[in-house]
Design an enzyme around this catalytic site. Structure first.
Site, short mmCIF file in Angstrom:
data_model
loop_
_atom_site.label_atom_id
_atom_site.label_comp_id
_atom_site.label_asym_id
_atom_site.label_seq_id
_atom_site.Cartn_x
_atom_site.Cartn_y
_atom_site.Cartn_z
N HIS A 1 49.58 27.57 79.20
CA HIS A 1 49.24 26.32 78.49
C HIS A 1 50.31 25.26 78.74
O HIS A 1 50.01 24.08 78.95
CB HIS A 1 49.18 26.59 76.98
CG HIS A 1 47.95 27.34 76.53
ND1 HIS A 1 46.67 26.90 76.78
CD2 HIS A 1 47.81 28.50 75.82
CE1 HIS A 1 45.79 27.74 76.24
NE2 HIS A 1 46.46 28.74 75.66
N HIS B 1 51.21 33.86 78.58
CA HIS B 1 49.99 33.16 78.16
C HIS B 1 50.32 31.72 77.71
O HIS B 1 49.73 30.75 78.21
CB HIS B 1 49.34 33.95 77.02
CG HIS B 1 48.06 33.36 76.52
ND1 HIS B 1 46.82 33.77 76.96
CD2 HIS B 1 47.81 32.36 75.63
CE1 HIS B 1 45.88 33.07 76.35
NE2 HIS B 1 46.45 32.21 75.54
N GLU B 2 51.27 31.60 76.81
CA GLU B 2 51.64 30.27 76.33
C GLU B 2 52.27 29.44 77.44
O GLU B 2 52.11 28.22 77.49
CB GLU B 2 52.57 30.37 75.13
CG GLU B 2 52.04 31.17 73.94
CD GLU B 2 50.67 30.73 73.45
OE1 GLU B 2 50.29 29.56 73.65
OE2 GLU B 2 49.94 31.58 72.87
#
Lengths: 507, 507
Positions: free
Chosen positions: B275, B271-272
């Site tokens: 980003h 997920h990170e």
């Protein structure tokens, strides 16, 4: 700020101005620490720019008209006397910084920053290639610029005194010459005698393969034993170990683990721990002021060297901790006695490279640099003649001669950045630490007994009480005189080194 | 700056002013990152003060007279038209920030900062004690303050639009209502059908004891596979995982390893990573400007969710990587098939806690918060009635009812900090990602085929080309319309979710 404003308000806004500068300092310290402990390499360009912006801002604040007004108003005779000691010292400290910076025209300073920044990368290449001629024109300009700055700053006695004062406030050639001479007279023959001794310590067991995870474990354990506060710091890794005190609640250290050496990282860690114990234990009332740091390079170094050499390289330390180290490396160290270990880590070997030198010969490396720096600033030695003079002095003091300038005159980074006056701090640290140790033993009893029992808290607390808590409230001279009752005296270090090494080498 | 100054000089000093603000931002980002990844706790007080000083300085720069003059001069009709696109966008961005900040009187803003800072600690205790009454007066004041700010900022249509615009520029209730309604109409029955399905995935093998060092190794390996650039970032640990982009050369992520869960840290990392891939690949020409970041919370979240859910939770991903995970945990996962693993990590279970929700029901958690925020700002729901309304909506959308307010209306930190308008970004991210995925497949072919072959570079490069490199040069609306040829449309997410979950649950 109006002149009718009451003193309390004036002080309050001065203190808040200084606190803001310290906040910039905290940001810069984190950014530097981060760069050196693992910041991604592709971000270095932007980071350097950010560091440049914030440093410039902090510098501007230190020489601003606002700072000028605070200093002018707070040093007025009717006002200064009303300040308490902390505020007086703080105003003086800011004034010293302000005056020094104001005396150099901005364009000259800017040109100097560019020069030293270029010089550092030229030096790196010159060292790599052992090519002094490449570095020489830069060094000549740096010396010339410093001579020009010294004229602007002013000086008393030797011109070099002004540079010494930047690292060791109050230190002068007139004071240092007899200190170093006293030390050298005794050390050179001692080193020569050691060279002739038949009793050479075995060091082979130190240079095996040692698992790094176990080394980390042991380093952290020893830090805890010595009283390093992990709630006010952290231990990381970096290429060049360092300690950085952001504030007393955040004093970080780094080390570097070598797989083929069991003590290199450990002694590095203890050395930085000494710096950190100092910074972690500065009185809370100094937080947010520029006094919240060690009082000088020399006193700082006295603490790193005290903990590294006088504690960490002592016999009683290894009587106590060798069994624990052995438990981590039974295959490697199982057969080694505490006595052999103690002798092995204290081997004396005159060598070419300062940063690899032992506790004893290290001082001779420093004295060579000191002699050279003095001569560069009284004009009796030209930069062009440095390599020859360097080699001559190494022969004279240490009996060794570099085979090239890379392992000779080009070995240290300091001069490329214009840091003249810095080197003496290292030996001053040794001198201070021996004299402080002597007084400490009068108060606490034999140091070896304390170490043997692991009573490091007593040692640390004595140092906090007598030195650490004051931060920059006391000058180095005040520290040594108040603590030991006399000015710096080389006999304590001579006695300590003679007694330690004559015993090891059975002289 | 004089009006006769040539435009190039004017622009140059504007850009250098903005770059200085970004340098403060870089310092703040490092300080926050450091606080969250291991800064010593005793230094937190001084650190917070430093952060406060630097944030205040940065804010002052964004609303200074100097900034006002740059904006005024650069937006003059004869001037603005001469600027290139980057500079036009940058001036507009600075103007938006300037106008928004200037409209709130400094004393009101200061009071609000104090209020939300108090509210956050009260919320923490209230959540712990499940005591909504304790938090209620603070929340009432925060809502009232935001209503007052909205009047000052101005609004079009629904008052809540002004808040939405802070996180998703251009987003309005008028656009969001049909998007969320379209999604909800299909998701509520789908979740109900899943609840009735006899084909329930087994998840027991995910919850065993998994060595953390092996998890770290696997997380780092997967990051490398996905194209995360370790020379422009680093992976650390923190209690709440996050990504922070200091600049495109330094985009850091964190995760949190659980010993009893093999995928929690991994999916958090991916997920990170989503980003981070966005921020690492913003065009270099945007460095040093406030455009050098993701264009909105929603588009940012589309990338984290695309990589986490559409890649990381796909069948082809685990067909490819389960053997490698098994090799690390042969005793734990040796018997698990890729199919079982895929079904296990995609189990759907309506629940009370948003941050633990699965890919499907997550959107329903968001819609509840969205409905509440709308009503708080059109005055149709009083803060006092929040708990009852919350529980009613959870029953309606998810079929579950909190047993207390701690696991109900008090579960999220956002409102205590005044972050109204933030929640919709999460579901917007899902909506954007499904629509972008659809277009991507038209260009690159079946996503599963690419994942099966590990061709993540093709995926990443397509996203760089179409989205990442633009940073904030394009609005979220421009991004989605330019990339997919139509405005945001809920059908893509509905199709994706229906197709994925009907198959898993054999509906």
């Amino acid at each position: 700020m109006s002149v009718t404003e009451p003193l309390a308000d004036k002080l309050k806004s001065f203190r808040s101005y200084v606190r803001k500068m310290k906040s910039y300092g905290e940001a810069l310290d984190v950014m530097y620490w981060d760069l050196r402990t693992g910041a991604p390499k592709k971000g270095v360009g932007v980071r350097s720019e950010a560091i440049g912006e914030l440093s410039a801002e902090m510098f501007k604040m230190s020489v601003s008209d606002e700072m000028g007004r605070y200093i002018e108003e707070l040093t007025e005779p009717g006002v200064f006397g009303q300040l308490d000691e902390l505020n007086r010292k703080l105003v003086e400290e800011c004034k010293k910084e302000y005056d020094r910076s104001k005396k150099i025209p901005a364009d000259k300073y800017q040109a100097y920053v560019v020069l030293t920044s270029q010089a550092e990368s030229v030096w790196e290449e010159a060292k790599e290639k052992s090519d002094f001629a490449m570095f020489q024109p830069f060094l000549e300009k740096i010396v010339a610029a410093n001579l020009e700055f010294i004229e602007m700053w002013g000086y008393e006695g030797h011109k070099y005194n002004t540079l010494l004062d930047m690292y060791e406030p109050g230190m002068t050639v007139e004071k240092l010459d007899p200190l170093f001479a006293g030390l050298r007279e005794k050390l050179v023959p001692l080193v020569a005698d050691i060279q002739k001794s038949a009793s050479v310590p075995d060091t082979s067991f130190l240079k095996q393969s040692f698992d790094v995870e176990q080394q980390k474990k042991f380093s952290r354990y020893i830090l805890g034993e010595l009283g390093y506060d992990f709630d006010a710091g952290r231990l990381d890794e970096s290429v060049h170990p360092f300690a950085t005190g952001l504030n007393p609640g955040d004093v970080r250290i780094t080390t570097r683990y070598l797989t083929d050496d069991v003590t290199s990282a450990l002694f590095g860690t203890i050395h930085e721990c000494g710096h950190a114990l100092y910074e972690q234990n500065i009185s809370e009332e100094l937080i947010g002021t520029t006094l919240c740091t060690g009082t000088s390079m020399g006193i700082h170094e006295s603490q790193s060297r005290f903990w590294e050499n006088m504690i960490g390289r002592s016999r009683s330390f290894w009587n106590r901790y060798l069994p624990e180290l052995k438990a981590l490396y039974p295959d490697r160290l199982g057969e080694v006695s505490a006595e052999s270990f103690y002798r092995g880590i204290n081997v004396v070997q005159p060598s070419l490279i300062r940063i690899e030198a032992d506790e004893l010969t290290y001082n001779l490396h420093i004295m060579i640099r000191y002699e050279i720096e003095k001569k560069l600033f009284d004009g009796s030695l030209a930069v062009a003649d440095l390599p020859a003079y360097w080699n001559e002095k190494y022969k004279e003091y240490l009996g060794v001669t570099p085979s090239n300038d890379g392992e000779g005159v080009l070995q240290d980074v300091h001069w490329s950045g214009g840091s003249f006056g810095y080197f003496p701090s290292y030996s001053l640290g040794n001198l201070y630490s021996a004299q402080i140790r002597h007084t400490m033993e009068k108060a606490l009893g034999d140091l070896d007994d304390l170490v043997a029992k692991g009573e490091f808290a007593a040692i640390k607390n004595w140092l906090i009480e007598n030195i650490y808590r004051y931060g920059k409230l006391l000058t180095p001279d005040e520290v040594i005189t108040r603590v030991t009752g006399e000015p710096l005296n080389p006999d304590y270090l001579v006695d300590y080194l003679q007694s330690k090494y004559k015993e090891i080498y059975k002289l």
